[in-house]
Each structure stands twice: as C-alpha cells, then as structure tokens.
Design a protein around this motif. Sequence first.
Motif, PDB file in Angstrom:
ATOM      1  N   LYS A 192       0.448  -1.193  -0.155  1.00 17.23           N
ATOM      2  CA  LYS A 192       0.136   0.156   0.020  1.00 17.23           C
ATOM      3  C   LYS A 192       0.527   1.276  -0.251  1.00 17.23           C
ATOM      4  O   LYS A 192       0.334   2.504  -0.299  1.00 17.23           O
ATOM      5  N   GLU A 193       1.702   1.136   1.485  1.00 22.73           N
ATOM      6  CA  GLU A 193       2.508   2.299   1.034  1.00 22.73           C
ATOM      7  C   GLU A 193       3.164   2.572  -0.380  1.00 22.73           C
ATOM      8  O   GLU A 193       3.524   3.646  -1.212  1.00 22.73           O
ATOM      9  N   ILE A 194       4.203   1.600  -0.726  1.00 25.86           N
ATOM     10  CA  ILE A 194       4.602   1.273  -2.008  1.00 25.86           C
ATOM     11  C   ILE A 194       3.569   2.262  -3.225  1.00 25.86           C
ATOM     12  O   ILE A 194       4.470   3.378  -4.126  1.00 25.86           O
ATOM     13  N   TYR A 195       2.556   2.170  -3.172  1.00 23.09           N
ATOM     14  CA  TYR A 195       1.770   2.373  -4.447  1.00 23.09           C
ATOM     15  C   TYR A 195       1.038   3.783  -3.949  1.00 23.09           C
ATOM     16  O   TYR A 195       1.133   4.707  -4.805  1.00 23.09           O
ATOM     17  N   GLU A 196       0.894   4.312  -2.987  1.00 21.77           N
ATOM     18  CA  GLU A 196       0.774   5.352  -2.238  1.00 21.77           C
ATOM     19  C   GLU A 196       1.746   6.246  -2.673  1.00 21.77           C
ATOM     20  O   GLU A 196       1.972   7.809  -3.352  1.00 21.77           O
ATOM     21  N   ASN A 197       2.938   6.401  -3.024  1.00 16.15           N
ATOM     22  CA  ASN A 197       4.874   6.697  -2.635  1.00 16.15           C
ATOM     23  C   ASN A 197       4.657   7.108  -4.871  1.00 16.15           C
ATOM     24  O   ASN A 197       4.692   7.996  -4.906  1.00 16.15           O
TER      25      ASN A 197
ATOM     26  N   ILE B 180       1.594   6.961  -6.819  1.00 15.07           N
ATOM     27  CA  ILE B 180       0.632   7.487  -6.967  1.00 15.07           C
ATOM     28  C   ILE B 180       0.928   9.507  -7.163  1.00 15.07           C
ATOM     29  O   ILE B 180       0.850  10.120  -7.338  1.00 15.07           O
ATOM     30  N   LEU B 181       1.590   9.158  -5.418  1.00 15.02           N
ATOM     31  CA  LEU B 181       1.600  10.540  -5.273  1.00 15.02           C
ATOM     32  C   LEU B 181       3.256  11.460  -5.842  1.00 15.02           C
ATOM     33  O   LEU B 181       3.466  12.432  -6.661  1.00 15.02           O
ATOM     34  N   LYS B 182       3.805  10.598  -6.429  1.00 14.25           N
ATOM     35  CA  LYS B 182       5.270  10.972  -7.238  1.00 14.25           C
ATOM     36  C   LYS B 182       4.678  11.651  -8.903  1.00 14.25           C
ATOM     37  O   LYS B 182       5.312  12.342  -9.292  1.00 14.25           O
ATOM     38  N   LYS B 183       3.463  10.541  -8.894  1.00 14.22           N
ATOM     39  CA  LYS B 183       2.967  11.007 -10.474  1.00 14.22           C
ATOM     40  C   LYS B 183       2.529  12.224 -10.427  1.00 14.22           C
ATOM     41  O   LYS B 183       2.759  13.419 -11.537  1.00 14.22           O
ATOM     42  N   GLN B 184       1.504  12.253  -9.508  1.00  9.39           N
ATOM     43  CA  GLN B 184       0.815  13.437  -9.325  1.00  9.39           C
ATOM     44  C   GLN B 184       1.690  15.129  -9.236  1.00  9.39           C
ATOM     45  O   GLN B 184       1.281  15.871  -9.713  1.00  9.39           O
ATOM     46  N   TYR B 185       2.971  14.372  -8.280  1.00  6.45           N
ATOM     47  CA  TYR B 185       3.613  15.506  -8.169  1.00  6.45           C
ATOM     48  C   TYR B 185       3.995  15.640  -9.103  1.00  6.45           C
ATOM     49  O   TYR B 185       4.982  17.220  -9.635  1.00  6.45           O
ATOM     50  N   LEU B 186       4.421  15.367 -10.503  1.00  6.94           N
ATOM     51  CA  LEU B 186       5.291  15.326 -11.181  1.00  6.94           C
ATOM     52  C   LEU B 186       4.798  16.039 -12.328  1.00  6.94           C
ATOM     53  O   LEU B 186       4.890  16.791 -13.097  1.00  6.94           O
ATOM     54  N   LEU B 187       2.939  15.710 -12.585  1.00  6.09           N
ATOM     55  CA  LEU B 187       2.327  16.488 -13.339  1.00  6.09           C
ATOM     56  C   LEU B 187       1.836  18.278 -13.095  1.00  6.09           C
ATOM     57  O   LEU B 187       2.230  19.229 -13.911  1.00  6.09           O
TER      58      LEU B 187
ATOM     59  N   TRP C 159      12.498  12.051  -2.185  1.00  2.00           N
ATOM     60  CA  TRP C 159      11.357  11.404  -2.570  1.00  2.00           C
ATOM     61  C   TRP C 159       9.882  11.396  -1.677  1.00  2.00           C
ATOM     62  O   TRP C 159       9.490  11.537  -1.629  1.00  2.00           O
ATOM     63  N   THR C 160      10.801  10.007  -0.847  1.00  2.00           N
ATOM     64  CA  THR C 160      10.145   8.920   0.014  1.00  2.00           C
ATOM     65  C   THR C 160       9.941  10.767   1.194  1.00  2.00           C
ATOM     66  O   THR C 160       8.394  10.984   1.523  1.00  2.00           O
TER      67      THR C 160
ATOM     68  N   TYR D  83       9.738  13.475   1.533  1.00  2.00           N
ATOM     69  CA  TYR D  83       9.361  14.812   0.447  1.00  2.00           C
ATOM     70  C   TYR D  83       7.851  14.563   0.859  1.00  2.00           C
ATOM     71  O   TYR D  83       7.052  15.267   1.063  1.00  2.00           O
ATOM     72  N   ALA D  84       7.177  13.054   0.189  1.00  2.00           N
ATOM     73  CA  ALA D  84       6.188  12.939  -0.208  1.00  2.00           C
ATOM     74  C   ALA D  84       5.489  12.593   1.448  1.00  2.00           C
ATOM     75  O   ALA D  84       4.192  13.334   1.144  1.00  2.00           O
ATOM     76  N   LYS D  85       6.446  11.899   2.299  1.00  2.00           N
ATOM     77  CA  LYS D  85       5.285  12.027   3.258  1.00  2.00           C
ATOM     78  C   LYS D  85       4.922  12.943   4.335  1.00  2.00           C
ATOM     79  O   LYS D  85       3.991  13.145   4.872  1.00  2.00           O
ATOM     80  N   GLU D  86       5.901  13.949   4.358  1.00  2.00           N
ATOM     81  CA  GLU D  86       5.623  14.848   4.782  1.00  2.00           C
ATOM     82  C   GLU D  86       5.276  16.407   4.170  1.00  2.00           C
ATOM     83  O   GLU D  86       4.496  17.181   5.249  1.00  2.00           O
ATOM     84  N   GLN D  87       5.006  16.351   2.539  1.00  2.00           N
ATOM     85  CA  GLN D  87       4.694  17.668   1.840  1.00  2.00           C
ATOM     86  C   GLN D  87       3.759  17.251   1.454  1.00  2.00           C
ATOM     87  O   GLN D  87       2.741  17.850   1.403  1.00  2.00           O
ATOM     88  N   TYR D  88       3.353  16.749   0.814  1.00  2.00           N
ATOM     89  CA  TYR D  88       2.832  15.833  -0.323  1.00  2.00           C
ATOM     90  C   TYR D  88       1.554  15.294  -0.401  1.00  2.00           C
ATOM     91  O   TYR D  88       0.107  14.787  -0.963  1.00  2.00           O
ATOM     92  N   LEU D  89       1.663  14.574   0.776  1.00  2.00           N
ATOM     93  CA  LEU D  89       0.202  13.190   1.148  1.00  2.00           C
ATOM     94  C   LEU D  89      -1.025  13.932   1.512  1.00  2.00           C
ATOM     95  O   LEU D  89      -1.969  13.482   1.222  1.00  2.00           O
ATOM     96  N   ASP D  90      -0.498  14.861   3.097  1.00  2.00           N
ATOM     97  CA  ASP D  90      -2.122  15.305   2.903  1.00  2.00           C
ATOM     98  C   ASP D  90      -3.073  16.657   1.550  1.00  2.00           C
ATOM     99  O   ASP D  90      -3.830  16.725   1.540  1.00  2.00           O
ATOM    100  N   LYS D  91      -1.840  16.866   1.010  1.00  2.00           N
ATOM    101  CA  LYS D  91      -2.082  17.785  -0.404  1.00  2.00           C
ATOM    102  C   LYS D  91      -2.991  16.743  -1.644  1.00  2.00           C
ATOM    103  O   LYS D  91      -3.943  17.337  -2.245  1.00  2.00           O
ATOM    104  N   ILE D  92      -2.499  15.533  -1.646  1.00  2.00           N
ATOM    105  CA  ILE D  92      -2.943  14.855  -2.347  1.00  2.00           C
ATOM    106  C   ILE D  92      -4.306  14.031  -1.590  1.00  2.00           C
ATOM    107  O   ILE D  92      -5.705  14.549  -2.454  1.00  2.00           O
ATOM    108  N   LEU D  93      -4.000  13.245  -1.531  1.00  2.00           N
ATOM    109  CA  LEU D  93      -4.751  12.721  -0.608  1.00  2.00           C
ATOM    110  C   LEU D  93      -5.557  12.617   0.591  1.00  2.00           C
ATOM    111  O   LEU D  93      -6.695  12.285   0.789  1.00  2.00           O
ATOM    112  N   GLY D  94      -5.449  14.101   1.083  1.00  2.00           N
ATOM    113  CA  GLY D  94      -6.482  14.314   1.846  1.00  2.00           C
ATOM    114  C   GLY D  94      -7.201  16.053   1.353  1.00  2.00           C
ATOM    115  O   GLY D  94      -8.125  15.965   1.989  1.00  2.00           O
ATOM    116  N   ASN D  95      -7.160  15.733  -0.136  1.00  2.00           N
ATOM    117  CA  ASN D  95      -8.538  16.745  -0.633  1.00  2.00           C
ATOM    118  C   ASN D  95      -9.158  15.953  -1.136  1.00  2.00           C
ATOM    119  O   ASN D  95      -9.061  14.841  -1.618  1.00  2.00           O
ATOM    120  N   ASP D  96     -10.072  15.730  -1.488  1.00  2.00           N
ATOM    121  CA  ASP D  96     -11.301  15.668  -2.626  1.00  2.00           C
ATOM    122  C   ASP D  96     -11.258  15.757  -4.252  1.00  2.00           C
ATOM    123  O   ASP D  96     -10.343  16.777  -4.499  1.00  2.00           O
TER     124      ASP D  96
END
Length: 358
Positions: free
Chosen positions: A178-183, A185-192, A202-203, A205-218
């Motif tokens: 699950k963590e591998i998949y989330e990592n 999807i977050l990397k893909k979204q960040y690159l977009l 990256w790992t 950074y994703a946990k600290e900065q981008y996790l809530d931004k992507i998975l915490g919003n609608d």
Amino acid sequence: MDKEQQGSVESVGTKQQGSVGNEKSIWSEIFIWSLTALGIILVIIAIVMPFKIKNYYEPKIEKYKTIADLGTIGDFIGGTTVAFLTAASVVLLLATIIMQRKEIKISQQSIEELVKQTASSVKQAEEARKETQITNETMKKQQLETTFFNMLSLHHQIVNSIKTTEGYSGREAIENLKEIYENRILKKQYLLDNPTHLPGNWTEYAKEQYLDKILGNDDTINQEVLDEVYKDFHKDYGNDIGHYMRNNYRIVKFIVNNVANDKSEQEKIKKETGREPIIDDKRYYFGMLRSQWSNAEFELILINSLYTENRKFKELILKHDVLDMEETKDKQTSSKVFKLKESMKNFRAYRKLIEVSK
C-alpha cells in the motif's frame, strides 16, 4: 380451558352426536321394515282375498253351479282387492323412497367424509412440503456457510503466503505494498504539477509535504493517473498480490450469486445464473468478509476495483455496497447515486471515481 380439556369436550360431543345418529338410524330401519312388511301383508291379503270370499259365499248362493254365479260378489271383491293392491303399492313406494333418501344421505356423508379426508391429505401434503422446503433451505444455508467460511480460511492462507522482494510477508507485506502504491501515485501527481523538478529524497518529501495535499483533499486523482500508476504497480507486484485480489473478487461474486435479500431477488438471480440462492441478509456476509481485512487491505481492494480493467469488481462493490461506504441515496431523481460517506476520509482523493450513478 387447556387443549386436553377442549379435546375431551370435543370427543364427548362427537360421541353424543354419534349416539343420536345411531338411534335415528335404528328407528329409520324399523320404520322402513315396518312399511315393507305392511306392503307385503297387503299384497298377500289382495291375493288371498278372492279365494276366501269364494269359499265364504259359495254355500250361501242358491243354485250355485259355476264361478260366474259369483259375478256381483266378484265386482265387490275386485274393488276391495284393488284398494289393497293400491295401498300396498303406496306403502312399498313410500318405503322405497325412504330407503333411497337414506342411501342418498349415506352417499352424501361418504362424499363429505371423502372431501374431509382429501382436504386433510392436502393439508398434510402442504405441511410436508413446507417442512421439506424448510429442511432444504436449512441444508442449502449450511452448505453455503460451509463454503463461505472455507473461502475465508483460504483468504487467510493467501494473506499469510504473501511475500514481497522487500522482505515483508503476510499483512506487513500488504501494508508495504500500500505504501509503495501511495508513493508512486504521489510521485506521479507531483510530476504532473512540477514537471521540471523532483526532490532528491522523494519518499520523505512525499510523507511530509505532499501526502495531505493529494490524499487529504477531494478529487485530486483522476482515472487516467490511477490507471497508469496501478498498471505499473500491478506489473511489478502482480505476482505478489494478484491472487489475493482475485480471491476477494470470487468471494464477493459468491455472495452476490448465492444470497438474495428477498423472494423477487431470489427469482432474478435464479433466472440470470441458474443457481438456487438462499434468502438471507447479504450485509451479514459482506460484513464477515470485511472483518477479515486490515485497513491496508481495505484500501488496496478499493483501489484495485477502481482500476479500469477491474470495472466488474467496481460494479459489484458499488451495486451491493460491499465496502459499506454508501452514505445516502438521491431521493430527487429516479436513478440511484452512490455517495461516499464523510467518514471515509482516506478515499476523498478518489471521490469522483467512486460517486457514480448506478
């Protein structure tokens, strides 16, 4: 009055009715035989009467030579004999009518008894059919539950057999996947969002900065991104988890095809699949299945179903609310709409992929 007393009273009443009926039958037989005897006696009198009259009047007639001399007396005797014969005919006809009425009444009673016996036999057959049906339903339910719990047992065996190249096994392996998949999807979204820049570490950074931004919003993840990421994920880890996902799909399919909530659904399933489903609560079986999953399993199963190639699994999950995520149904329109529960915050990023018209 209890059942035994009531039965005793009914039995006494039946006996009394039978006794009265027997008495009536005896008197009826006596009356019929009396009329028959009277009719026979009258016939005998009518036959004997001419001879008695002849013997009586022969000595009293002067110059008696032949029976013709009794002509006048004969007319009288004829009149009286006919009266006896007529009376005998009436009496015997009356006896015959009474006997026929009695026979008809006996026939009617026999028919009534036959009807009662037939009705009782039909009732017994219906009760036997119901008991057989209940027994069959019980046996089918036992067979279904045996198969279902065997499938759950197989599920645990599959979970325990899962191993990843990272050295994890069992539920720890699923958590790691699950963590591998989330990592990814977050990397893909960040690159977009940032096509020219990717943090070195990256790992973290994703946990600290981008996790809530992507998975915490609608609605932050669309179908195209999910399909691309999950396709690569399945390519790398399909051998580790593919059989696990297929087994969950088969369990869900088994419940859908073998359990109906009501009679109409039972007939519908039977017509579509040719199976003989039991009538029970699907939610119970789906609940038992969900209770076997960890949080990581739950999330990966939903994400797997959202992958376009697994649309059949998604259709089952939304149609039957397998994951217990549905909030309400749209009462304003005739169509049903699957609306995600607000408590399902982990799936807000996938909301637009989940909330679809059914």
